[in-house]
Enzyme design. Structure first.
Site, PDB file in Angstrom:
ATOM      1  N   LYS A 126       0.825  -1.200   0.000  1.00 57.79           N
ATOM      2  CA  LYS A 126       0.000   0.000   0.000  1.00 57.79           C
ATOM      3  C   LYS A 126       0.868   1.263   0.000  1.00 57.79           C
ATOM      4  O   LYS A 126       0.633   2.194  -0.771  1.00 57.79           O
ATOM      5  CB  LYS A 126      -0.964  -0.025   1.173  1.00 57.79           C
ATOM      6  CG  LYS A 126      -1.989  -1.167   1.045  1.00 57.79           C
ATOM      7  CD  LYS A 126      -2.880  -1.284   2.236  1.00 57.79           C
ATOM      8  CE  LYS A 126      -3.924  -2.371   2.030  1.00 57.79           C
ATOM      9  NZ  LYS A 126      -3.351  -3.728   1.878  1.00 57.79           N
ATOM     10  N   LYS A 161      -7.998   1.670   5.682  1.00 56.16           N
ATOM     11  CA  LYS A 161      -7.577   0.268   5.590  1.00 56.16           C
ATOM     12  C   LYS A 161      -6.247   0.046   6.292  1.00 56.16           C
ATOM     13  O   LYS A 161      -5.415   0.960   6.399  1.00 56.16           O
ATOM     14  CB  LYS A 161      -7.475  -0.172   4.127  1.00 56.16           C
ATOM     15  CG  LYS A 161      -6.618   0.701   3.220  1.00 56.16           C
ATOM     16  CD  LYS A 161      -6.771   0.233   1.773  1.00 56.16           C
ATOM     17  CE  LYS A 161      -6.075   1.156   0.791  1.00 56.16           C
ATOM     18  NZ  LYS A 161      -6.214   0.713  -0.605  1.00 56.16           N
ATOM     19  N   ARG A 211      -6.880  -5.329 -11.746  1.00 56.67           N
ATOM     20  CA  ARG A 211      -5.570  -5.900 -11.489  1.00 56.67           C
ATOM     21  C   ARG A 211      -4.807  -5.942 -12.820  1.00 56.67           C
ATOM     22  O   ARG A 211      -5.194  -6.636 -13.748  1.00 56.67           O
ATOM     23  CB  ARG A 211      -5.697  -7.295 -10.885  1.00 56.67           C
ATOM     24  CG  ARG A 211      -4.407  -8.119 -10.859  1.00 56.67           C
ATOM     25  CD  ARG A 211      -3.277  -7.478 -10.053  1.00 56.67           C
ATOM     26  NE  ARG A 211      -3.650  -7.159  -8.715  1.00 56.67           N
ATOM     27  CZ  ARG A 211      -3.646  -8.034  -7.699  1.00 56.67           C
ATOM     28  NH1 ARG A 211      -3.308  -9.288  -7.913  1.00 56.67           N
ATOM     29  NH2 ARG A 211      -3.978  -7.640  -6.479  1.00 56.67           N
ATOM     30  N   ARG A 226     -12.204  -6.465 -11.037  1.00 57.03           N
ATOM     31  CA  ARG A 226     -12.905  -7.205  -9.983  1.00 57.03           C
ATOM     32  C   ARG A 226     -14.056  -6.330  -9.493  1.00 57.03           C
ATOM     33  O   ARG A 226     -13.842  -5.311  -8.842  1.00 57.03           O
ATOM     34  CB  ARG A 226     -11.917  -7.559  -8.880  1.00 57.03           C
ATOM     35  CG  ARG A 226     -10.823  -8.499  -9.398  1.00 57.03           C
ATOM     36  CD  ARG A 226      -9.584  -8.515  -8.536  1.00 57.03           C
ATOM     37  NE  ARG A 226      -8.946  -7.213  -8.502  1.00 57.03           N
ATOM     38  CZ  ARG A 226      -7.880  -6.931  -7.750  1.00 57.03           C
ATOM     39  NH1 ARG A 226      -7.356  -7.846  -6.967  1.00 57.03           N
ATOM     40  NH2 ARG A 226      -7.351  -5.721  -7.782  1.00 57.03           N
ATOM     41  N   ARG A 234     -15.783  -3.369  -1.867  1.00 53.22           N
ATOM     42  CA  ARG A 234     -14.550  -4.102  -2.121  1.00 53.22           C
ATOM     43  C   ARG A 234     -14.738  -4.999  -3.337  1.00 53.22           C
ATOM     44  O   ARG A 234     -15.661  -5.802  -3.393  1.00 53.22           O
ATOM     45  CB  ARG A 234     -14.154  -4.946  -0.907  1.00 53.22           C
ATOM     46  CG  ARG A 234     -13.958  -4.146   0.364  1.00 53.22           C
ATOM     47  CD  ARG A 234     -13.792  -5.062   1.558  1.00 53.22           C
ATOM     48  NE  ARG A 234     -14.988  -5.871   1.775  1.00 53.22           N
ATOM     49  CZ  ARG A 234     -15.039  -6.897   2.629  1.00 53.22           C
ATOM     50  NH1 ARG A 234     -13.983  -7.218   3.337  1.00 53.22           N
ATOM     51  NH2 ARG A 234     -16.162  -7.573   2.774  1.00 53.22           N
ATOM     52  N   ASP A 274      -2.947  -2.412  -8.749  1.00 52.95           N
ATOM     53  CA  ASP A 274      -4.387  -2.268  -8.555  1.00 52.95           C
ATOM     54  C   ASP A 274      -4.780  -0.850  -8.928  1.00 52.95           C
ATOM     55  O   ASP A 274      -4.233   0.123  -8.393  1.00 52.95           O
ATOM     56  CB  ASP A 274      -4.773  -2.561  -7.109  1.00 52.95           C
ATOM     57  CG  ASP A 274      -4.690  -4.039  -6.778  1.00 52.95           C
ATOM     58  OD1 ASP A 274      -4.495  -4.846  -7.708  1.00 52.95           O
ATOM     59  OD2 ASP A 274      -4.827  -4.387  -5.597  1.00 52.95           O
ATOM     60  N   GLU A 282      -2.712   0.267  -5.167  1.00 52.55           N
ATOM     61  CA  GLU A 282      -1.768  -0.647  -4.517  1.00 52.55           C
ATOM     62  C   GLU A 282      -0.809  -1.211  -5.561  1.00 52.55           C
ATOM     63  O   GLU A 282      -1.128  -1.260  -6.756  1.00 52.55           O
ATOM     64  CB  GLU A 282      -2.489  -1.811  -3.819  1.00 52.55           C
ATOM     65  CG  GLU A 282      -3.340  -1.398  -2.632  1.00 52.55           C
ATOM     66  CD  GLU A 282      -3.882  -2.596  -1.855  1.00 52.55           C
ATOM     67  OE1 GLU A 282      -3.309  -3.708  -1.984  1.00 52.55           O
ATOM     68  OE2 GLU A 282      -4.869  -2.416  -1.122  1.00 52.55           O
ATOM     69  N   ASN A 284       1.120  -4.777  -5.750  1.00 54.25           N
ATOM     70  CA  ASN A 284       1.270  -6.086  -5.128  1.00 54.25           C
ATOM     71  C   ASN A 284       2.565  -6.740  -5.593  1.00 54.25           C
ATOM     72  O   ASN A 284       2.743  -7.015  -6.782  1.00 54.25           O
ATOM     73  CB  ASN A 284       0.082  -6.974  -5.501  1.00 54.25           C
ATOM     74  CG  ASN A 284      -1.206  -6.464  -4.888  1.00 54.25           C
ATOM     75  OD1 ASN A 284      -1.579  -6.863  -3.797  1.00 54.25           O
ATOM     76  ND2 ASN A 284      -1.887  -5.560  -5.583  1.00 54.25           N
TER      77      ASN A 284
END
Length: 318
Positions: A126, A161, A211, A226, A234, A274, A282, A284
């Site tokens: 993050k 978060k 993603r 997503r 979410r 993301d 984000e 990842n």
């Protein structure tokens, strides 16, 4: 030339055959001629500073009833493997950090570790995104509850978060009325003792949290959006989101261009960005997923792309 590949992963018997990205990568490695060896974190150790692992020769199969076979374990110097994939899912805890120290020793001894152990430690998924403020929404990292309240007062519609979560766990949407703001901040910050992230809410989440997979600095041309369930904020598949593969937009490609040089510099060969709407949220680096869903929609052969990047690096070393 055949190469050896070790994988450090969560128990292979417990993965989801249809969705597991690590299995897809291992299938691509096997198809590319790599000899596979399987490790869990408990199999790794340092012996007088040398990285050793209790590895088991591994074969994988495209069979939902029997997707792997393992031979008898044997001790092996990790540095003698050509490459090692580190694919342990979060949480990013002390055991994970200790594993990266062992893998860093293997790296010094000659193995190519994907992703680079130091960068796995340095690049919180993050906070790392905030390195690129031109790509991000307004965001604050703090454990000061008053400062976090001020952020909500300014932006009114805010996501709070934890910095170490995955799969959408612990994410709260605090709307302009501020309902439950105090309770949310107390819980997430542990009454001001733990840093968290506040991020201005991006309403485009309704169209999907995308993603984008990046292999050695180059984006796969399709992403997985997503899409949250009705009434949910979410999009994570683990939180009930629905996946829909799509081509990248011009803005998506621009974001990748901003980030890619730093990824290459840090030895991050396989990364998931993301993106919600026009914003990077984000990066990842530990165990990016969604390979199977994108491959199924567009025949992108993402695992083969990664193995090609790895073999290119190995050939350069030799």
């Amino acid at each position: 030339m055949n190469y050896s590949l070790g994988v450090v992963m969560d128990p292979i018997a417990q993965i989801n055959f249809k969705k597991d990205t690590t299995l897809a990568l291992l299938q691509a490695a096997q198809d590319s001629g790599f000899q596979l060896f399987y490790f869990e974190q408990s199999d790794l150790y340092l012996d007088n500073g040398r990285a050793i692992g209790k590895g088991r020769p591994l074969r994988v199969f495209d069979d939902a009833e029997r997707w792997f076979s393992l031979e008898e374990a044997r001790e092996m110097p990790l540095g003698e493997l050509d490459t090692i994939l580190m694919r342990i899912d979060p949480p990013f805890d002390n055991e994970y950090i200790y594993s990266t120290y062992i893998l860093e020793a293997a790296e010094r001894e000659g193995a190519l570790v994907v992703n680079k152990p130091q960068s796995l430690r340095d690049c919180n998924e993050k906070i790392f995104a905030t390195t690129f403020p031109q790509c991000c929404p307004p965001v604050l990292v703090s454990k000061d509850m008053q400062r976090l309240r001020e952020f909500h007062k300014t932006h009114r519609d805010v996501i709070f978060k934890p910095l170490d979560g995955m799969g959408g766990a612990g994410i709260f949407h605090c709307k302009p009325d501020g309902a439950n703001l105090g309770a949310i901040l107390e819980m997430l910050t542990q009454h001001g003792r733990q840093q968290i992230m506040a991020q201005r809410y991006i309403p485009e989440i309704k169209d999907g949290d995308k993603r984008i997979l990046v292999v050695d600095g180059v984006a796969v041309p399709y992403c997985l959006a997503r899409i949250p369930e009705a009434g949910e904020t979410r999009g994570n598949l683990a939180a009930g989101g629905r996946g829909e593969a799509r081509p990248l937009t011009d803005r998506d490609r621009w974001i990748v261009e901003q980030v890619a040089p730093t990824l290459k510099e840090k030895g991050l060969l396989f990364v998931g960005l993301d993106v919600i709407g026009d914003y990077l949220t984000e990066i990842n680096v530990t165990s990016p997923t969604c390979v199977r869903e994108i491959d199924a929609a567009y025949d992108t052969y993402i695992g083969a792309r990664l193995m090609s990047a790895i073999t290119h690096r190995l050939a350069q070393k030799r």
